[in-house]
Scaffold this motif. Sequence first.
Motif, PDB file in Angstrom:
ATOM      1  N   SER A 426       0.811  -1.223   0.000  1.00 57.58           N
ATOM      2  CA  SER A 426       0.000   0.000   0.000  1.00 57.58           C
ATOM      3  C   SER A 426       0.842   1.270   0.000  1.00 57.58           C
ATOM      4  O   SER A 426       0.285   2.373   0.048  1.00 57.58           O
ATOM      5  CB  SER A 426      -0.926   0.004   1.219  1.00 57.58           C
ATOM      6  N   GLY A 427       2.153   1.160  -0.034  1.00 55.84           N
ATOM      7  CA  GLY A 427       3.019   2.330  -0.106  1.00 55.84           C
ATOM      8  C   GLY A 427       3.262   3.025   1.212  1.00 55.84           C
ATOM      9  O   GLY A 427       3.719   4.177   1.230  1.00 55.84           O
ATOM     10  N   GLN A 428       3.003   2.377   2.341  1.00 52.74           N
ATOM     11  CA  GLN A 428       3.245   2.991   3.651  1.00 52.74           C
ATOM     12  C   GLN A 428       4.700   2.855   4.100  1.00 52.74           C
ATOM     13  O   GLN A 428       5.083   3.429   5.122  1.00 52.74           O
ATOM     14  CB  GLN A 428       2.314   2.367   4.694  1.00 52.74           C
ATOM     15  N   CYS A 429       5.512   2.063   3.394  1.00 54.75           N
ATOM     16  CA  CYS A 429       6.928   1.871   3.728  1.00 54.75           C
ATOM     17  C   CYS A 429       7.794   2.736   2.816  1.00 54.75           C
ATOM     18  O   CYS A 429       7.467   2.963   1.648  1.00 54.75           O
ATOM     19  CB  CYS A 429       7.320   0.400   3.601  1.00 54.75           C
ATOM     20  N   LEU A 430       8.910   3.212   3.349  1.00 48.84           N
ATOM     21  CA  LEU A 430       9.847   4.054   2.609  1.00 48.84           C
ATOM     22  C   LEU A 430      10.887   3.173   1.920  1.00 48.84           C
ATOM     23  O   LEU A 430      11.559   2.360   2.557  1.00 48.84           O
ATOM     24  CB  LEU A 430      10.539   5.028   3.569  1.00 48.84           C
ATOM     25  N   GLN A 431      11.020   3.341   0.594  1.00 46.87           N
ATOM     26  CA  GLN A 431      12.007   2.563  -0.159  1.00 46.87           C
ATOM     27  C   GLN A 431      13.360   3.268  -0.079  1.00 46.87           C
ATOM     28  O   GLN A 431      13.530   4.399  -0.525  1.00 46.87           O
ATOM     29  CB  GLN A 431      11.583   2.411  -1.618  1.00 46.87           C
ATOM     30  N   LEU A 432      14.349   2.559   0.502  1.00 49.96           N
ATOM     31  CA  LEU A 432      15.677   3.135   0.686  1.00 49.96           C
ATOM     32  C   LEU A 432      16.632   2.805  -0.451  1.00 49.96           C
ATOM     33  O   LEU A 432      17.569   3.567  -0.721  1.00 49.96           O
ATOM     34  CB  LEU A 432      16.281   2.630   2.003  1.00 49.96           C
ATOM     35  N   TRP A 433      16.439   1.678  -1.092  1.00 49.61           N
ATOM     36  CA  TRP A 433      17.390   1.221  -2.123  1.00 49.61           C
ATOM     37  C   TRP A 433      16.651   0.303  -3.081  1.00 49.61           C
ATOM     38  O   TRP A 433      15.726  -0.426  -2.689  1.00 49.61           O
ATOM     39  CB  TRP A 433      18.548   0.490  -1.454  1.00 49.61           C
ATOM     40  N   ASP A 434      17.070   0.315  -4.367  1.00 49.25           N
ATOM     41  CA  ASP A 434      16.377  -0.504  -5.363  1.00 49.25           C
ATOM     42  C   ASP A 434      17.309  -0.768  -6.535  1.00 49.25           C
ATOM     43  O   ASP A 434      17.999   0.142  -7.009  1.00 49.25           O
ATOM     44  CB  ASP A 434      15.105   0.221  -5.834  1.00 49.25           C
ATOM     45  N   ASN A 435      17.357  -2.039  -6.955  1.00 46.78           N
ATOM     46  CA  ASN A 435      18.017  -2.402  -8.212  1.00 46.78           C
ATOM     47  C   ASN A 435      17.387  -3.694  -8.731  1.00 46.78           C
ATOM     48  O   ASN A 435      16.377  -4.157  -8.204  1.00 46.78           O
ATOM     49  CB  ASN A 435      19.533  -2.517  -8.037  1.00 46.78           C
ATOM     50  N   ASP A 436      18.007  -4.291  -9.735  1.00 41.96           N
ATOM     51  CA  ASP A 436      17.403  -5.473 -10.359  1.00 41.96           C
ATOM     52  C   ASP A 436      17.381  -6.676  -9.433  1.00 41.96           C
ATOM     53  O   ASP A 436      16.565  -7.595  -9.619  1.00 41.96           O
ATOM     54  CB  ASP A 436      18.169  -5.828 -11.640  1.00 41.96           C
ATOM     55  N   LEU A 437      18.271  -6.718  -8.440  1.00 36.82           N
ATOM     56  CA  LEU A 437      18.361  -7.892  -7.573  1.00 36.82           C
ATOM     57  C   LEU A 437      17.500  -7.786  -6.328  1.00 36.82           C
ATOM     58  O   LEU A 437      17.231  -8.800  -5.684  1.00 36.82           O
ATOM     59  CB  LEU A 437      19.814  -8.132  -7.165  1.00 36.82           C
ATOM     60  N   GLY A 438      17.084  -6.587  -5.948  1.00 38.19           N
ATOM     61  CA  GLY A 438      16.286  -6.475  -4.737  1.00 38.19           C
ATOM     62  C   GLY A 438      16.062  -5.038  -4.341  1.00 38.19           C
ATOM     63  O   GLY A 438      16.332  -4.103  -5.105  1.00 38.19           O
ATOM     64  N   ALA A 439      15.540  -4.858  -3.113  1.00 33.36           N
ATOM     65  CA  ALA A 439      15.224  -3.531  -2.602  1.00 33.36           C
ATOM     66  C   ALA A 439      15.234  -3.568  -1.080  1.00 33.36           C
ATOM     67  O   ALA A 439      15.187  -4.643  -0.459  1.00 33.36           O
ATOM     68  CB  ALA A 439      13.868  -3.051  -3.121  1.00 33.36           C
ATOM     69  N   LEU A 440      15.311  -2.383  -0.481  1.00 38.12           N
ATOM     70  CA  LEU A 440      15.249  -2.228   0.966  1.00 38.12           C
ATOM     71  C   LEU A 440      14.083  -1.306   1.307  1.00 38.12           C
ATOM     72  O   LEU A 440      13.926  -0.241   0.681  1.00 38.12           O
ATOM     73  CB  LEU A 440      16.554  -1.639   1.516  1.00 38.12           C
ATOM     74  N   TRP A 441      13.259  -1.712   2.298  1.00 42.13           N
ATOM     75  CA  TRP A 441      12.096  -0.945   2.719  1.00 42.13           C
ATOM     76  C   TRP A 441      12.181  -0.706   4.220  1.00 42.13           C
ATOM     77  O   TRP A 441      12.527  -1.601   4.984  1.00 42.13           O
ATOM     78  CB  TRP A 441      10.794  -1.683   2.405  1.00 42.13           C
ATOM     79  N   ALA A 442      11.834   0.517   4.658  1.00 41.78           N
ATOM     80  CA  ALA A 442      11.731   0.852   6.078  1.00 41.78           C
ATOM     81  C   ALA A 442      10.264   1.066   6.416  1.00 41.78           C
ATOM     82  O   ALA A 442       9.641   2.013   5.921  1.00 41.78           O
ATOM     83  CB  ALA A 442      12.543   2.108   6.394  1.00 41.78           C
ATOM     84  N   CYS A 443       9.704   0.172   7.248  1.00 36.00           N
ATOM     85  CA  CYS A 443       8.278   0.204   7.566  1.00 36.00           C
ATOM     86  C   CYS A 443       8.082   0.675   9.004  1.00 36.00           C
ATOM     87  O   CYS A 443       8.661   0.090   9.932  1.00 36.00           O
ATOM     88  CB  CYS A 443       7.657  -1.174   7.394  1.00 36.00           C
ATOM     89  N   PRO A 444       7.270   1.733   9.225  1.00 39.93           N
ATOM     90  CA  PRO A 444       7.014   2.216  10.602  1.00 39.93           C
ATOM     91  C   PRO A 444       6.276   1.167  11.425  1.00 39.93           C
ATOM     92  O   PRO A 444       5.380   0.476  10.921  1.00 39.93           O
ATOM     93  CB  PRO A 444       6.162   3.469  10.386  1.00 39.93           C
ATOM     94  N   MET A 445       6.662   1.077  12.716  1.00 39.05           N
ATOM     95  CA  MET A 445       6.030   0.129  13.641  1.00 39.05           C
ATOM     96  C   MET A 445       5.254   0.843  14.750  1.00 39.05           C
ATOM     97  O   MET A 445       4.746   0.192  15.658  1.00 39.05           O
ATOM     98  CB  MET A 445       7.119  -0.758  14.272  1.00 39.05           C
ATOM     99  N   ASP A 446       5.136   2.175  14.658  1.00 38.84           N
ATOM    100  CA  ASP A 446       4.499   2.924  15.738  1.00 38.84           C
ATOM    101  C   ASP A 446       3.051   2.501  15.960  1.00 38.84           C
ATOM    102  O   ASP A 446       2.606   2.339  17.099  1.00 38.84           O
ATOM    103  CB  ASP A 446       4.560   4.426  15.439  1.00 38.84           C
ATOM    104  N   LYS A 447       2.300   2.324  14.883  1.00 36.46           N
ATOM    105  CA  LYS A 447       0.876   2.033  15.052  1.00 36.46           C
ATOM    106  C   LYS A 447       0.646   0.689  15.725  1.00 36.46           C
ATOM    107  O   LYS A 447      -0.288   0.527  16.515  1.00 36.46           O
ATOM    108  CB  LYS A 447       0.169   2.075  13.702  1.00 36.46           C
ATOM    109  N   TYR A 448       1.537  -0.276  15.456  1.00 38.97           N
ATOM    110  CA  TYR A 448       1.374  -1.583  16.099  1.00 38.97           C
ATOM    111  C   TYR A 448       1.739  -1.506  17.583  1.00 38.97           C
ATOM    112  O   TYR A 448       1.133  -2.174  18.422  1.00 38.97           O
ATOM    113  CB  TYR A 448       2.238  -2.618  15.392  1.00 38.97           C
TER     114      TYR A 448
END
Length: 701
Positions: A426-448
Amino acid sequence: MPVPWFLLSLALGRNPVVLSLERVVGPQDTARCSPGLSCHLWDGDVLCLPGSLASAPGPVLVPTRLQTELVLRCHEETDCDLCVRVAVHLAVHGYWGDPDKEEKFGRAADPELEEPRNVSLQAHVVLSFQAYPTAHCVLLEVQVPAALVQPGQSVGSVVFDCFEAALGAEVQIWSYTQPRYQKELNLTQQLPALPWLNVSADGEDVRLVLDVSEEQRFGLSLYWNQAQGPIKPWWHSNLTGPQTITLNHTDLVPCLCIQVWPLEPDSVRTSICPFKEDPRAHRNLWRAARLQLLPPRGWQLDAPCSLPAEATLCWQALDGGPCLPLVPPLPRENVTVNKVLEFPLLKGHPNVCVQVSTWEKLQLQECLWADSLGPLKDDMLLVETRGPQDNGSLCALEPSGCTPLLSRASTRAARLGEQLLQDVQSGQCLQLWDNDLGALWACPMDKYIHQRWVLVWLACLLLAAVLFLLLLLKMNHVKGWLRLLKEDIRAGAAARSRAALLLYSADDASFERLVGALASALCQLPLRVAVDLWSRRDLSAQGALAWFHAQRRQTLQEGGVVVLLFSPGAVALCREWLQDATSAPRAHGPHDAFAASLSCVLPDFLQGRAPGRYVGAYFDKQMPADAVPALFRSVPVFSLPSQLPDFLGTLQGPAAPRPRRLAERAEQVSRALQPALDSCFRPPAAPGTGRGMGPEAGDRT
């Protein structure tokens, strides 16, 4: 470059054998051979290209050994250059026919096969000379008569005069033939440097001793020889006569070099870098290194020398655990000091940190752009791995590893796996890095976390309500229970009272009685006091030093404090250790724990480990405040009894009572000390009637 003769004399020593170096007159290079051979030196330089190995068509000449000798090439009587003479020893390699058959059947019977063997051999021998930053190659043509051609036998040597080099230089020499029939010979030699520069240790510091005549003027330069960049000057001066310069050990780094030269035209500069392998220099280099972060995604490692290290990104969780490396998917990078570098991130995040490490351990770590992006966040880092057919998987980076989101593990990421997957989609995570092999996402945990804390608060409120009802129903029982609880807390506090080790100098008997009264009064606070007055049997059995080490280790391990009680005798002992290190310390009594403890106490103060572990005190009537040595003022030093409340509060630490209660306890201690104070510091009696407690008595330790 011409070198005055007296400098070469200094460089090569005062030994008559060494000083009688052969002199080569004239600027021209020459070559000569051993008897029976003929040789010729080709004019001009040749290309230093060994070429590939070739098969010998028959017997050929090859170099077998290199030999060097230092000579002087003199333009005038006292104007000479240091020169390297090279001798190349030659031998015959190979056979006319099959060596096995020749050895088995002897020489060939056919005279026609003997004819080609009665010929001379000719070879082109190349000498390659390198002395940074110059390189020089010469070609020698050597001819051997047929009478000397014996396969496998040495035929003599050819001598070349000569390759010029600077004092202290490292030279490399190669020799091979054209065409080349075997691997080239090589020789490395370190030429002598000027010995009037000597580096020696002076305790923790380093001394540079320059032993020249009083009239000799010379230049001295200290510089950082950086492999990744130009030389960086640090200090320069023109001096005269013999000098001794002291460097602080904290200034040493592996690339710190020293350059010395006489202040004369065209003089030779001698450089040495003596700290390349010094462990102190390597420790100082990492202490001086600074990791500078440059928004939005840049960073730079500032250091005086090159560092054999690697850098990578890591993820620092909010709970304070270890920073988890992001390798893979992100690669490691070799560190280039004093150069701005960038990591391949799309966006910055306060939890992303830079780690700089060697093969031994982690050296530096800084979180990226913390000033601009704020404090650490309670985010979960998701690592997306993409396959060749667009089939990817997500896992959460945790201390135990990368946990797949849709797994049955008992970690927080596994419990919230479906929700985190929905957040990514749903796009709630921030994408930090991306290439053909993979990606890194930072997802907030405050609401949980908020949802979980709501349930916790509801449970706490319900429990509090139940307890309140029980208190109302059983008020009398609760009052008795609270009374018992208060008594238990007091008893527990007494049992957990803080430990204090009291160190003093036994100036005289009245001062020892005063120390005993102070220790007894402190035990009523409560404090667990250790003092050598009460442990004379252990002191006699263990020795003062062993007793002090055991008491100090136990006191500090239990979170206690060491009290240094200063008196004129204690101050004299401290000054003896600090200022009179050249003479042996005076002998002390077998029970003098203070004198024995100085060997362990002083390093704690000199190395900055004393704050939080030590407290100082002295008596008002015995000595002024400025009598305490400056080294010991890095910790609180109290005047007794005027500063008793602050002194007692520091001793008890976090468990100290409120100010009013603390003042009451200080009054109790003051009353307990008063008789001993009056006895110790009463005015001196008339001559012959008694002994006072003056500075003279304090010096008798």
